[in-house]
Design an enzyme around this catalytic site. Structure first.
Site, PDB file in Angstrom:
ATOM      1  CG  ASP A 140      -2.037  -0.990   1.122  1.00  0.00           C
ATOM      2  OD1 ASP A 140      -2.159  -1.628   0.063  1.00  0.00           O
ATOM      3  OD2 ASP A 140      -2.800  -1.137   2.101  1.00  0.00           O
ATOM      4  CB  SER A 155     -11.682   5.978  -2.932  1.00  0.00           C
ATOM      5  OG  SER A 155     -11.413   7.101  -3.750  1.00  0.00           O
ATOM      6  CG  LEU A 156     -12.164   7.423   2.742  1.00  0.00           C
ATOM      7  CD1 LEU A 156     -11.879   6.682   4.037  1.00  0.00           C
ATOM      8  CD2 LEU A 156     -13.013   8.655   3.015  1.00  0.00           C
ATOM      9  CE  LYS A 206      -8.733   3.197   3.959  1.00  0.00           C
ATOM     10  NZ  LYS A 206      -8.464   1.879   3.383  1.00  0.00           N
ATOM     11  NE  ARG A 230     -14.140   1.027  -3.788  1.00  0.00           N
ATOM     12  CZ  ARG A 230     -13.076   1.586  -3.218  1.00  0.00           C
ATOM     13  NH1 ARG A 230     -13.234   2.626  -2.424  1.00  0.00           N
ATOM     14  NH2 ARG A 230     -11.877   1.086  -3.418  1.00  0.00           N
ATOM     15  CE  LYS A 262     -16.073   7.382   7.866  1.00  0.00           C
ATOM     16  NZ  LYS A 262     -17.126   6.354   7.951  1.00  0.00           N
ATOM     17  CE  LYS A 283      -3.813   3.209   3.809  1.00  0.00           C
ATOM     18  NZ  LYS A 283      -3.760   3.177   2.347  1.00  0.00           N
ATOM     19  CB  CYS A 293      14.915 -25.187 -13.056  1.00  0.00           C
ATOM     20  SG  CYS A 293      14.971 -26.924 -13.534  1.00  0.00           S
TER      21      CYS A 293
END
Length: 659
Positions: free
Chosen positions: A31, A80-81, A112, A133, A284, A308, A420
């Site tokens: 991420d 999305s955020l 989250k 979504r 929020k 994050k 290989c």
């Protein structure tokens, strides 16, 4: 790289990562790495508005709806955020909110959850539909799979709205994830990568029974629409959802950013206590009226951000280094480390990627290393703590012989992979067999991946050449086969014996020898024995066969495993002669490009006619192209040929050239 080229490159790279993450449930970077790419793109687009594109990944939610499920148009977009990565960025968000909301504001802080976002619809309290979504506007109808989720209420309790749409996150608990992986390991099955991918993959199963067996849960975090019920705040709506019977995201109201910061830190410190994976905290605005006032950008609400957390890093000790051989023959080293708890799971192995990576970090057995779980998916070694290195630790080198079959190991000429070369390597068995039987190779209808896996599991097939020693009676006893299917497969195998040298060379899987090179070699030598007797110099003299390809061909034929396969194929009666006859050389040195639809020939038929007369075909127009054979609806290739002044002919003129 100039700004426009970098923007285009970043957009393409991010879209590819979106496909891996959202559509395939198989991310290939962390991420943090993904967020860094997105950040760079946002900076460049802000500095260069002249390159604005509504289809840029900065303007859209990442996923798409799969055609295997019915599409669902979301009544309220599933946005999305915007991500933030520091408390300084969080403070900047607070300043924006203060400027936009001078009357004051209150925040709601939540963990989250790292799962699969869902929209759930209820009519008169009854669950009627659920969808992924997708791209935020259109998702996939996964209602039947959602009915198997244990914590999803099928009938609401209390005084519920007549119509309700909520948003939630489907997840697999860590406990269930670890239990499933233990059982898969016992059965020798491939392990699930992480709980998020496991949950997403389960929701996209065509059979709801499979989804049910994964014991998923769901937690809701937003009311999308409520007909017949008004809410003043987000917290009030969450309390109501709990009364209706939903598992609701834990939430804390905060009046200042200092309070938000304290709660974010507490969530991060207590990540292991949650039953689900967490990759951040969501901040929020609590007032729904203020949210309405603030609105959204093209893809994200202005009234919320996601903080994050950086990947968790811990120390461990390398107790050993193992080398695994993948299905494509690539050797992958792994560090066996002292057990350490990362991102909610116990880690005992960490990837070392390849020899270059080992050399760069100088990883040795006995070293103390820093380990992280990149994107909470693949544990990897970040750094060696060299001050703690024990005496006598020696550099590690990958073996020069395959640990599975003993064949020589070669390094990809254009990369870092060590591979290989064994034609009978057990680790590559399935891939080699499926490729051998594929349409471009021996074209054995009915021998795909599933059937090959069954044959291998039953001990009936150990190598590609073994295909020609299968018996209908043995095949018929496999699950989902039966007498008729077995007979059809045996007939297809028998037909493939006369496929010809070009297809056989492609089927061998020699590096850089595909269907095109196979045709060139078959036309030139006529038989496999003639080809095997050729020197590297003779091979290099053939058009399209360069020095590297010639070396690969000679090396492959020199291996004992390859020789064994050839002996088995010869004894089974497989043709070693070319089916591609060269009638004459009238087109020698000429490259044709075919475009559009011809009246009577297919492209393959026309190409075969050209190649039988010494010519070559190419898929793109260049200055080396001699003739473009154009049919109806010829597109950009025809245009480019005309721009370059290349001769363009139709089928009638082509027929005349053949005659």
């Amino acid at each position: 790289m100039d700004a426009k080229r970098e923007i285009e490159a970043l957009r393409a790279e991010i879209l590819e990562h979106n496909r891996h993450y959202y559509d395939e449930d198989a991310p290939v970077i962390s991420d943090f790495e993904y967020d860094a790419l997105m950040r760079r793109l946002e900076e460049l687009e802000a500095a260069h508005p002249e390159f604005y594109d509504p289809d840029s990944p900065t303007q859209r939610v990442g996923g798409t709806a799969k055609s295997s499920f019915a599409p669902v148009q979301h009544e309220v977009p599933l946005e999305s955020l915007t991500d933030v990565f520091s408390f300084e960025e969080l403070a900047a968000f607070d300043e924006r909110m203060a400027a936009a909301l001078p009357e004051g504001r209150e925040y709601c802080v939540e963990p989250k959850i790292d799962g699969l976002s869902m929209s759930l619809e209820y009519e008169n309290g009854v669950f009627v539909r659920g969808a992924t979504r997708g791209d935020g506007v259109t998702g996939e109808d996964v209602t039947e799979n959602l009915r198997t989720v244990r914590s999803l209420p099928k009938q609401l309790r209390g005084s519920f709205p007549e119509r309700l749409i909520v948003r939630g996150e489907v997840y697999m608990s860590r406990a269930v994830f670890e239990e499933l992986n233990e059982k898969r390991a016992e059965r020798g099955e491939q392990l699930l990568a992480n709980p998020r991918n496991a949950a997403a993959g389960s929701m996209r199963q065509q059979d709801p029974k499979v989804a049910a067996s994964r014991r998923l849960d769901i937690i809701v975090f937003n009311v999308q629409r409520a007909v017949g019920r008004e809410f003043a705040t987000h917290a009030e709506s969450l309390d109501a959802l709990a009364e209706y019977g939903f598992d609701v995201v834990p939430h804390t109201l905060c009046r200042t950013m200092d309070e938000c910061r304290a709660r974010i830190e507490a969530i991060g410190d207590g990540r292991d206590a949650f039953p689900y994976g967490i990759d951040g905290a969501v901040i929020k605005i609590n007032s729904l009226a203020q949210r309405e006032q603030l609105g959204s950008t093209a893809k994200a609400p202005r009234w919320a951000v996601a903080y994050k957390y950086p990947p968790e890093v811990k120390e461990s000790v390398v107790r050993g280094i193992t080398v695994q051989v993948g299905r494509t023959g690539v050797l992958t080293p792994k560090a066996v480390i002292e057990p350490v708890r990362l991102a909610g799971t116990t880690v005992t192995n960490a990837t070392l990627h390849n020899q270059d990576f080992i050399d760069k970090l100088d990883v040795r057995i006995g070293d103390t290393v820093l380990v992280r779980k990149a994107g909470e998916i693949i544990p990897e070694v970040l750094e060696v703590v060299k001050s703690k290195r024990p005496e006598g630790a020696v550099p590690f080198r990958l073996p020069d012989r395959c640990p599975e079959c003993g064949s020589p190991i070669v390094r990809d000429e254009d990369g870092v992979a060590m591979r290989c070369t064994g034609a009978e390597c057990p680790a590559q068995r399935l891939r080699n067999i499926v490729h051998f039987a594929s349409r471009e190779a021996m074209d054995i209808e009915g021998l795909g991946t599933a059937v090959a896996e069954s044959l291998i599991s039953a001990g009936l097939l150990t190598s590609p050449a073994g295909i020609y020693y299968l018996r209908a009676g043995d095949i018929a006893r496999l699950d989902r086969m039966g007498k008729k299917s077995a007979e059809n497969l045996i007939n297809a195998i028998e037909r493939s014996k006369s496929a010809g040298l070009a297809r056989l060379l492609c089927a061998f899987g020699i590096r850089q020898v595909g269907s095109k090179a196979g045709k060139v070699l078959a036309q030139h030598f006529g038989t496999l024995d003639e080809l095997m007797a050729a020197t590297e110099e003779e091979l290099q003299s053939i058009p399209d066969i360069g020095a590297v390809t010639a070396l690969f061909i000679r090396e492959w034929f020199s291996l004992e495993q390859s020789q064994h396969q050839i002996r088995l194929l010869r004894e089974a009666g497989v043709s070693f002669e070319s089916a591609e006859r060269v009638l004459d050389d009238r087109f020698r040195g000429m490259t044709f490009v075919l475009t559009g639809t011809l009246p009577t020939y297919t492209r393959d038929e026309a190409a075969a006619l050209i190649e039988a007369r010494g010519g070559r075909t190419s898929g793109s127009v260049s200055k080396k192209t001699r003739i473009v054979l154009a049919g109806e609806n010829a597109g950009s290739k025809l245009t480019k040929a005309q721009e370059l002044g290349i001769r363009v002919i139709g089928e009638d003129e082509f027929r005349a050239m053949l005659e």
